[in-house]
Design an enzyme around this catalytic site. Structure first.
Site, PDB file in Angstrom:
ATOM      1  N   GLU A  31     -56.038   7.351  27.327  1.00 50.58           N
ATOM      2  CA  GLU A  31     -56.473   7.590  25.941  1.00 50.58           C
ATOM      3  C   GLU A  31     -56.168   6.254  25.146  1.00 50.58           C
ATOM      4  O   GLU A  31     -55.516   5.419  25.463  1.00 50.58           O
ATOM      5  CB  GLU A  31     -55.029   8.500  25.411  1.00 50.58           C
ATOM      6  CG  GLU A  31     -55.300  10.002  25.709  1.00 50.58           C
ATOM      7  CD  GLU A  31     -54.679  11.055  25.544  1.00 50.58           C
ATOM      8  OE1 GLU A  31     -53.260  10.553  25.103  1.00 50.58           O
ATOM      9  OE2 GLU A  31     -54.854  12.057  25.420  1.00 50.58           O
ATOM     10  N   CYS A 271     -47.053   6.443  18.218  1.00 52.28           N
ATOM     11  CA  CYS A 271     -46.512   5.559  19.410  1.00 52.28           C
ATOM     12  C   CYS A 271     -45.869   6.581  20.280  1.00 52.28           C
ATOM     13  O   CYS A 271     -44.819   7.301  19.828  1.00 52.28           O
ATOM     14  CB  CYS A 271     -45.616   4.425  18.943  1.00 52.28           C
ATOM     15  SG  CYS A 271     -46.587   3.168  18.508  1.00 52.28           S
TER      16      CYS A 271
END
Ligand code: SF4
Length: 279
Positions: A31, A271
Site C-alpha cells: 500500500e 501511520c
C-alpha cells in the site's frame, strides 16, 4: 508482459487522503498513501512486503514478512500515482516495511529520486523513517544519502522500546544515541525523533522526563503524535491533554518539538495502520 505493480483498489478518506493498494508481479499486496495539501503532494511509499520488526502498535506487523521490494517496485508506486495525480513533491519512506532493513534497494531508489536527470526531487523532500537500526544509520551516514532521517523512538528507555518496538529493533538507547550522534556529525543534519503517545504505555511523567533528557543530550527535534487506533491492536491513543502536556514540557525544557496531527484514519491510511487487504 506483467506490470511491475498494478493498482487493485484505491480509497479516499473524508479528509482527502488517498490509499492505493498495488499487486506486485508475484501476487503480493502493498500500500501507498497520497497526502495532498495546498502547496504540495506527499507520497508515503512502502519498501517491503510485510516487515520483520514487528512493532506492537503497527498493523503491518500483523502480516507475515515476505520480501524486500526492489528499487523498481519502490519507484513504480511513484510513477503510477504521478500518472494519475500529477507531480509529487515530497516522498516519505513511511509505508509498509523498515526502509533501512532493505538498504540497498532503498538507497538505489533514493539516488534515482534525487538525480536531476531522473526524478529531480531535492534532499529536503525525501524522508526515511526508521525504527532506529544503529548499524544501518551509520551506513546511511557514511553514504551521505540525499534524504532526511527520522527515528521512530516512542520510548526513551530500553524497557519501553523493547515493549513497544518489538523484537526486530535490535539496539539499545545507548547504541541508538551513539549512531545518531555519528549521523549528526557526519552529515550535519538535525536529529529528528518521532514519539507517538499511547495511553498507559509511554505517556507517563517518567516517560516524559526520559524523553526530555534524551532529546537534550542529542540536541534532537521531537515530532509528537497521538497513536492511531486500529482493529489489529489493543493500544489506545493517549489523551489530547497528555499530548499538550508533553508539548508544553518539551517547550519549557528548550526542546524543539512539533505536534503532527494525522489524517486518513477513516480508511486505515494513517501511520501504523497499513496492512495489505484485498477488497
Ligand atoms: S512501524 Fe514500521 S518498522 Fe514497525 S512494524 Fe510497522 S512497518 Fe515495520
Amino acid at each position: 508482459m506483467k506490470k511491475i505493480l498494478q493498482i487493485i483498489y484505491k480509497q479516499k478518506s473524508d479528509d482527502g487522503i488517498c490509499k492505493y493498494a498495488f499487486e506486485t508481479g508475484d501476487g503480493h499486496i502493498i500500500e501507498s498513501v497520497l497526502i495532498p495539501n495546498k502547496s504540495r503532494q506527499t507520497l508515503c511509499v512502502s519498501s517491503q512486503v510485510g516487515c520483520r520488526i514487528k512493532c506492537s502498535f503497527c498493523a503491518t506487523a500483523t502480516i507475515p514478512f515476505v520480501r524486500n521490494l526492489t528499487s523498481e517496485e519502490i519507484l513504480a508506486q511513484l510513477d503510477i500515482i504521478t500518472g494519475e495525480k500529477g507531480t509529487l513533491n515530497n516522498i516519505v519512506f513511511m509505508g509498509m516495511g523498515e526502509p533501512l532493513d532493505n538498504y540497498a534497494n532503498v538507497k538505489a531508489a533514493v539516488l534515482a529520486l534525487n538525480d536531476h536527470k531522473q526524478y529531480n526531487i531535492g534532499q529536503r523532500h525525501i524522508s526515511i523513517s526508521t525504527v532506529g537500526l544503529a548499524d544501518m544509520i551509520r551506513k546511511f551516514s557514511d553514504d551521505n544519502l540525499p534524504a532526511n532521517l527520522t527515528v521512530s523512538l516512542h520510548s526513551a528507555s530500553d524497557i519501553g522500546r523493547k515493549a513497544i518496538m518489538g523484537p526486530g529493533h535490535r539496539c539499545s538507547i545507548e547504541q541508538l544515541g551513539d549512531a545518531l550522534e555519528y549521523y549528526r556529525d557526519k552529515v550535519g543534519r538535525k536529529i529528528i525523533l518521532s514519539y507517538c503517545l499511547i495511553a498507559n504505555i509511554n505517556d507517563s511523567d517518567s516517560d516524559l522526563g526520559k524523553l526530555i533528557e534524551l532529546a537534550k543530550s542529542l540536541d534532537a527535534q521531537i515530532n509528537l503524535m497521538q497513536f492511531n487506533a486500529h482493529e489489529k491492536c489493543s493500544h489506545r491513543p493517549a489523551s489530547r491533554d497528555q499530548l499538550m502536556k508533553f508539548h508544553a514540557a518539551l517547550d519549557n525544557a528548550g526542546v524543539t518539538n512539533t505536534i503532527r496531527f494525522s489524517k486518513g484514519n477513516s480508511i486505515a491510511a494513517a501511520c501504523g495502520q497499513l496492512a495489505r487487504q484485498r477488497q
